[in-house]
Design a protein around this motif. Sequence first.
Motif, PDB file in Angstrom:
ATOM      1  N   GLU A 111       0.853  -1.204   0.000  1.00  0.00           N
ATOM      2  CA  GLU A 111       0.000   0.000   0.000  1.00  0.00           C
ATOM      3  C   GLU A 111       0.884   1.247   0.000  1.00  0.00           C
ATOM      4  O   GLU A 111       1.967   1.257   0.592  1.00  0.00           O
ATOM      5  CB  GLU A 111      -0.897  -0.003   1.242  1.00  0.00           C
ATOM      6  N   ARG A 130      -6.227  -0.386  -1.655  1.00  0.00           N
ATOM      7  CA  ARG A 130      -7.505  -0.875  -1.106  1.00  0.00           C
ATOM      8  C   ARG A 130      -8.663  -0.509  -2.032  1.00  0.00           C
ATOM      9  O   ARG A 130      -9.556  -1.296  -2.278  1.00  0.00           O
ATOM     10  CB  ARG A 130      -7.775  -0.229   0.254  1.00  0.00           C
ATOM     11  N   THR A 131      -8.629   0.746  -2.515  1.00  0.00           N
ATOM     12  CA  THR A 131      -9.691   1.201  -3.421  1.00  0.00           C
ATOM     13  C   THR A 131      -9.613   0.444  -4.742  1.00  0.00           C
ATOM     14  O   THR A 131     -10.625   0.000  -5.284  1.00  0.00           O
ATOM     15  CB  THR A 131      -9.561   2.722  -3.699  1.00  0.00           C
ATOM     16  N   ASP A 190      -7.638   7.699   2.879  1.00  0.00           N
ATOM     17  CA  ASP A 190      -8.581   6.590   2.684  1.00  0.00           C
ATOM     18  C   ASP A 190      -9.508   6.930   1.526  1.00  0.00           C
ATOM     19  O   ASP A 190      -9.991   8.058   1.432  1.00  0.00           O
ATOM     20  CB  ASP A 190      -9.456   6.400   3.940  1.00  0.00           C
ATOM     21  N   GLY A 191      -9.744   5.975   0.660  1.00  0.00           N
ATOM     22  CA  GLY A 191     -10.679   6.200  -0.439  1.00  0.00           C
ATOM     23  C   GLY A 191     -10.041   6.858  -1.655  1.00  0.00           C
ATOM     24  O   GLY A 191     -10.709   7.065  -2.668  1.00  0.00           O
ATOM     25  N   HIS A 192      -8.740   7.218  -1.579  1.00  0.00           N
ATOM     26  CA  HIS A 192      -8.077   7.774  -2.765  1.00  0.00           C
ATOM     27  C   HIS A 192      -8.180   6.737  -3.888  1.00  0.00           C
ATOM     28  O   HIS A 192      -7.967   5.549  -3.659  1.00  0.00           O
ATOM     29  CB  HIS A 192      -6.603   8.068  -2.433  1.00  0.00           C
ATOM     30  N   PRO A 193      -8.499   7.185  -5.128  1.00  0.00           N
ATOM     31  CA  PRO A 193      -8.711   6.194  -6.199  1.00  0.00           C
ATOM     32  C   PRO A 193      -7.504   5.305  -6.481  1.00  0.00           C
ATOM     33  O   PRO A 193      -7.654   4.208  -6.998  1.00  0.00           O
ATOM     34  CB  PRO A 193      -9.069   7.050  -7.431  1.00  0.00           C
ATOM     35  N   GLN A 194      -6.287   5.757  -6.136  1.00  0.00           N
ATOM     36  CA  GLN A 194      -5.107   4.925  -6.395  1.00  0.00           C
ATOM     37  C   GLN A 194      -4.602   4.177  -5.164  1.00  0.00           C
ATOM     38  O   GLN A 194      -3.581   3.497  -5.242  1.00  0.00           O
ATOM     39  CB  GLN A 194      -3.978   5.766  -7.010  1.00  0.00           C
ATOM     40  N   SER A 195      -5.308   4.345  -4.028  1.00  0.00           N
ATOM     41  CA  SER A 195      -4.876   3.524  -2.890  1.00  0.00           C
ATOM     42  C   SER A 195      -5.223   2.088  -3.272  1.00  0.00           C
ATOM     43  O   SER A 195      -6.228   1.824  -3.934  1.00  0.00           O
ATOM     44  CB  SER A 195      -5.567   3.972  -1.608  1.00  0.00           C
ATOM     45  N   ARG A 245     -10.858  -3.097  -4.463  1.00  0.00           N
ATOM     46  CA  ARG A 245     -12.316  -3.123  -4.307  1.00  0.00           C
ATOM     47  C   ARG A 245     -12.967  -2.936  -5.689  1.00  0.00           C
ATOM     48  O   ARG A 245     -13.860  -3.678  -6.073  1.00  0.00           O
ATOM     49  CB  ARG A 245     -12.752  -1.996  -3.353  1.00  0.00           C
ATOM     50  N   ALA A 246     -12.444  -1.950  -6.434  1.00  0.00           N
ATOM     51  CA  ALA A 246     -13.055  -1.630  -7.738  1.00  0.00           C
ATOM     52  C   ALA A 246     -12.847  -2.738  -8.758  1.00  0.00           C
ATOM     53  O   ALA A 246     -13.727  -3.010  -9.575  1.00  0.00           O
ATOM     54  CB  ALA A 246     -12.476  -0.318  -8.251  1.00  0.00           C
TER      55      ALA A 246
END
Length: 260
Positions: free
Chosen positions: A68, A81-82, A74-79, A85-86
């Motif tokens: 990471e 985790r995001t 949190d929720g940044h489009p390039q993290s 999820r996508a």
Amino acid sequence: MEVVIVESQVEMARIAGDAIAAVVSSRKTPTLGLATGSSPVPVYADLIERHRTEGIGFNGTTMFLLDEYVGLPDGHPQSFRTVIRATFTAHVDVDPAAVHGPDANADDLKKACLRYENLIADAGGIDVQLLGIGSEGHIGFNEPASSLASRTRLKTLTDRTRKDNARFFDKHEEVPRHVLTQGIGTILEARHIILMASGLAKSVPIERTVEGPVSAMVPASALQLHPHVTVIVDEHAACRLKHADYYRSTFKHKPERQAI
Ligand code: GLP
């Protein structure tokens, strides 16, 4: 190391998807190691399709991200985790609370890395770990000179990796310099590792990984020390392999054509 040379991304995704589907269907509490980057995306699409059409379920599966970025909210489009999820987890029936990544926003990053190592151990280790490879041979974000015994920790990206990953950001300067990544020692504890690479830019790191000496300068070469690694490459990424014909014939004459 098993080397499989494929003709298309679809074939690459199907072979990796077969191995994952076999584990997910046969174990009560399977654990998957997920990678980001472009290479695993067709595998995720393949698994989503199997979920929709064949009913392969991920309920009960625990998933662990490799790495990471540090410093992305949190929720940044390039993290990662995001991204995961996508591209994958939002489309299957895995419990969102069972998808883990190193906590790169923790106040104490050292403690966060230790917690992540413990989480993986408590889940019984990883059954199948997907990997891509960086243009200088990194796995996860273990850049050249990473200890081959390393555990999850804070790393600084090379300029080359920041340039390679700039395509996902608006500007090169936006690519974070620091990351948390599973270590090479952590990755090597997965029971089956699948490394995927496509394109000419990956031909040098693939040659060094498969046929070069084990060296911290090519972190992926540490995979030679693992008893169950499958390297799936397209013709471009395979073009420098001296023993390509042998790998092709080994796969063709594999005694049991079962999921690898
Ligand atoms: C990023 C990831 C790596 C991955 C690499 C290769 O740097 N952190 O885990 O190996 O991308 O990406 P690609 O699959 O796009 O070639």
